[in-house]
Design a protein around this motif. Structure first.
Motif, mmCIF file in Angstrom:
data_model
loop_
_atom_site.group_PDB
_atom_site.id
_atom_site.type_symbol
_atom_site.label_atom_id
_atom_site.label_comp_id
_atom_site.label_asym_id
_atom_site.label_seq_id
_atom_site.Cartn_x
_atom_site.Cartn_y
_atom_site.Cartn_z
ATOM 1 N N LEU A 1 10.957 -11.547 53.269
ATOM 2 C CA LEU A 1 11.869 -10.431 53.044
ATOM 3 C C LEU A 1 12.476 -9.827 54.302
ATOM 4 N N CYS A 2 11.825 -9.981 55.433
ATOM 5 C CA CYS A 2 12.213 -9.222 56.630
ATOM 6 C C CYS A 2 12.696 -10.083 57.788
ATOM 7 N N ALA A 3 12.145 -11.294 57.916
ATOM 8 C CA ALA A 3 12.370 -12.098 59.119
ATOM 9 C C ALA A 3 13.820 -12.514 59.287
ATOM 10 N N SER A 4 14.563 -12.682 58.196
ATOM 11 C CA SER A 4 15.952 -13.128 58.323
ATOM 12 C C SER A 4 16.797 -12.111 59.068
ATOM 13 N N CYS A 5 16.433 -10.839 59.009
ATOM 14 C CA CYS A 5 17.184 -9.803 59.727
ATOM 15 C C CYS A 5 16.474 -9.378 61.020
ATOM 16 N N HIS A 6 15.189 -9.077 60.929
ATOM 17 C CA HIS A 6 14.463 -8.543 62.086
ATOM 18 C C HIS A 6 13.886 -9.632 62.979
ATOM 19 N N GLY A 7 13.937 -10.898 62.535
ATOM 20 C CA GLY A 7 13.399 -11.996 63.322
ATOM 21 C C GLY A 7 11.937 -12.234 63.029
ATOM 22 N N SER A 8 11.511 -13.469 63.201
ATOM 23 C CA SER A 8 10.125 -13.819 62.878
ATOM 24 C C SER A 8 9.118 -13.074 63.746
ATOM 25 N N GLN A 9 9.531 -12.684 64.966
ATOM 26 C CA GLN A 9 8.649 -11.932 65.858
ATOM 27 C C GLN A 9 8.976 -10.442 65.874
ATOM 28 N N GLY A 10 9.928 -10.034 65.034
ATOM 29 C CA GLY A 10 10.289 -8.628 64.971
ATOM 30 C C GLY A 10 11.124 -8.133 66.134
ATOM 31 N N LEU A 11 11.848 -9.049 66.797
ATOM 32 C CA LEU A 11 12.612 -8.671 67.990
ATOM 33 C C LEU A 11 13.991 -8.128 67.665
ATOM 34 N N GLY A 12 14.452 -8.278 66.415
ATOM 35 C CA GLY A 12 15.746 -7.757 66.024
ATOM 36 C C GLY A 12 16.903 -8.460 66.707
ATOM 37 N N ARG A 13 18.070 -7.834 66.621
ATOM 38 C CA ARG A 13 19.271 -8.346 67.280
ATOM 39 C C ARG A 13 19.971 -7.177 67.949
ATOM 40 N N GLN A 14 20.266 -7.318 69.204
ATOM 41 C CA GLN A 14 20.803 -6.215 70.003
ATOM 42 C C GLN A 14 21.995 -5.553 69.331
ATOM 43 N N LEU A 15 21.876 -4.254 69.077
ATOM 44 C CA LEU A 15 22.930 -3.395 68.531
ATOM 45 C C LEU A 15 23.375 -3.769 67.130
ATOM 46 N N THR A 16 22.691 -4.698 66.480
ATOM 47 C CA THR A 16 23.038 -5.020 65.102
ATOM 48 C C THR A 16 21.842 -4.918 64.159
ATOM 49 N N MET A 17 20.663 -5.180 64.657
ATOM 50 C CA MET A 17 19.477 -5.127 63.803
ATOM 51 C C MET A 17 18.312 -4.576 64.617
ATOM 52 N N PRO A 18 17.731 -3.464 64.202
ATOM 53 C CA PRO A 18 16.681 -2.833 65.001
ATOM 54 C C PRO A 18 15.461 -3.731 65.182
ATOM 55 N N PRO A 19 14.877 -3.729 66.377
ATOM 56 C CA PRO A 19 13.615 -4.443 66.568
ATOM 57 C C PRO A 19 12.478 -3.688 65.906
ATOM 58 N N LEU A 20 11.508 -4.421 65.410
ATOM 59 C CA LEU A 20 10.281 -3.817 64.905
ATOM 60 C C LEU A 20 9.158 -3.910 65.928
ATOM 61 N N GLN A 21 9.233 -4.895 66.810
ATOM 62 C CA GLN A 21 8.249 -5.047 67.872
ATOM 63 C C GLN A 21 8.321 -3.839 68.799
ATOM 64 N N GLY A 22 7.280 -3.038 68.824
ATOM 65 C CA GLY A 22 7.262 -1.853 69.673
ATOM 66 C C GLY A 22 8.014 -0.667 69.123
ATOM 67 N N ASN A 23 8.531 -0.766 67.922
ATOM 68 C CA ASN A 23 9.305 0.321 67.331
ATOM 69 C C ASN A 23 8.428 1.559 67.144
ATOM 70 N N SER A 24 8.965 2.714 67.504
ATOM 71 C CA SER A 24 8.148 3.931 67.465
ATOM 72 C C SER A 24 7.747 4.320 66.045
ATOM 73 N N ALA B 1 1.444 -2.290 50.838
ATOM 74 C CA ALA B 1 0.401 -1.994 51.825
ATOM 75 C C ALA B 1 0.174 -3.187 52.745
ATOM 76 N N ASP B 2 0.138 -4.395 52.177
ATOM 77 C CA ASP B 2 -0.078 -5.595 52.989
ATOM 78 C C ASP B 2 1.044 -5.783 54.002
ATOM 79 N N LEU B 3 2.283 -5.596 53.561
ATOM 80 C CA LEU B 3 3.421 -5.761 54.463
ATOM 81 C C LEU B 3 3.398 -4.717 55.564
ATOM 82 N N ALA B 4 3.167 -3.467 55.193
ATOM 83 C CA ALA B 4 3.109 -2.403 56.195
ATOM 84 C C ALA B 4 2.001 -2.662 57.205
ATOM 85 N N ASN B 5 0.864 -3.101 56.745
ATOM 86 C CA ASN B 5 -0.263 -3.347 57.649
ATOM 87 C C ASN B 5 0.016 -4.515 58.586
ATOM 88 N N TYR B 6 0.681 -5.546 58.098
ATOM 89 C CA TYR B 6 1.028 -6.666 58.974
ATOM 90 C C TYR B 6 1.957 -6.203 60.090
#
Length: 216
Positions: free
Chosen positions: A108-131, A178-183
């Motif tokens: 559900l998420c990797a196609s936009c946020h990336g498999s590592q959660g790095l996002g795309r600069q100025l188009t898709m927020p990163p989840l890696q390290g996101n506050s 819950a599983d997704l949030a915890n991952y």
């Protein structure tokens, strides 16, 4: 007004306004540079503006001069800002503890946020390290998974026009939420995978009661 809680945040409406004391900003990885970028654009490696923060960026802080933006950052972080805390390494996974959440993330998420959660600069927020991912209370993350985030027009979003995010309340039951949030919290935020099924159900009910009715 309880002055002892100055800048410590509170739940307003549905989402929670986070603690923005210097110590807690640093705890969630905010540097002076990232905070200034956020105030001017609504986007930074540490987080992006959503919900009621959108109009603050669009109608106010994007128009700050460089000097005024720096002054606001100094007001929040101090003249000698505390060092931003790096993302802690996730606890070793047994191969099953976070597997269900990873499966949901990849679907559900990797196609936009990336498999590592790095996002795309100025188009898709990163989840890696996101506050938001790093908040001690996972309320905002769980609500984002459930109800999504609205797409904003150029006038509403300010200088950085980010796409909306769909909610997955109808695709995921409370255990899956819950599983997704915890991952995401464990692997990309370095924080505790402590969201329970009961907590997901509680926030689903809160969203239904508030301005985000969710079909069963």
């Amino acid at each position: 007004m309880d002055k002892s809680k100055w800048l410590t945040g509170a739940t307003l409406g549905l989402f929670t306004a986070p603690d923005i004391t210097a110590a807690q900003l640093a705890e969630r990885g905010w540097s002076a540079a990232n905070l200034q970028q956020f105030l001017r654009s609504g986007y930074s490696p540490s987080g992006t503006a959503f919900d009621e923060m959108h109009p603050v960026i669009a109608n106010s802080t994007q128009y700050l001069s460089d000097a005024d933006a720096k002054a606001m950052v100094s007001f929040l972080l101090g003249d000698s800002p505390p060092a931003p805390k790096p993302v802690a390494a996730a606890a070793p996974d047994t191969g099953t503890r976070l597997a269900a959440g990873q499966s949901h993330y990849m679907a559900l998420c990797a196609s936009c946020h990336g498999s590592q959660g790095l996002g795309r600069q100025l188009t898709m927020p990163p989840l890696q390290g996101n506050s938001t991912v790093r908040q001690a209370d996972g309320r905002n993350l769980v609500l984002s998974i459930l109800i999504g985030l609205p797409k904003r027009t150029a006038a509403e979003s300010g200088p950085t026009l980010l796409p909306g995010m769909p909610g997955f309340a109808n695709e995921l039951d409370d255990q899956a939420v819950a599983d997704l949030a915890n991952y995401v919290r464990a692997q990309m935020g370095g924080t505790n995978a402590d969201i329970t099924t009961a907590r997901a159900a509680e926030l689903r009910a809160a969203a239904q009661k508030a301005r985000h009715p969710i079909a069963p």
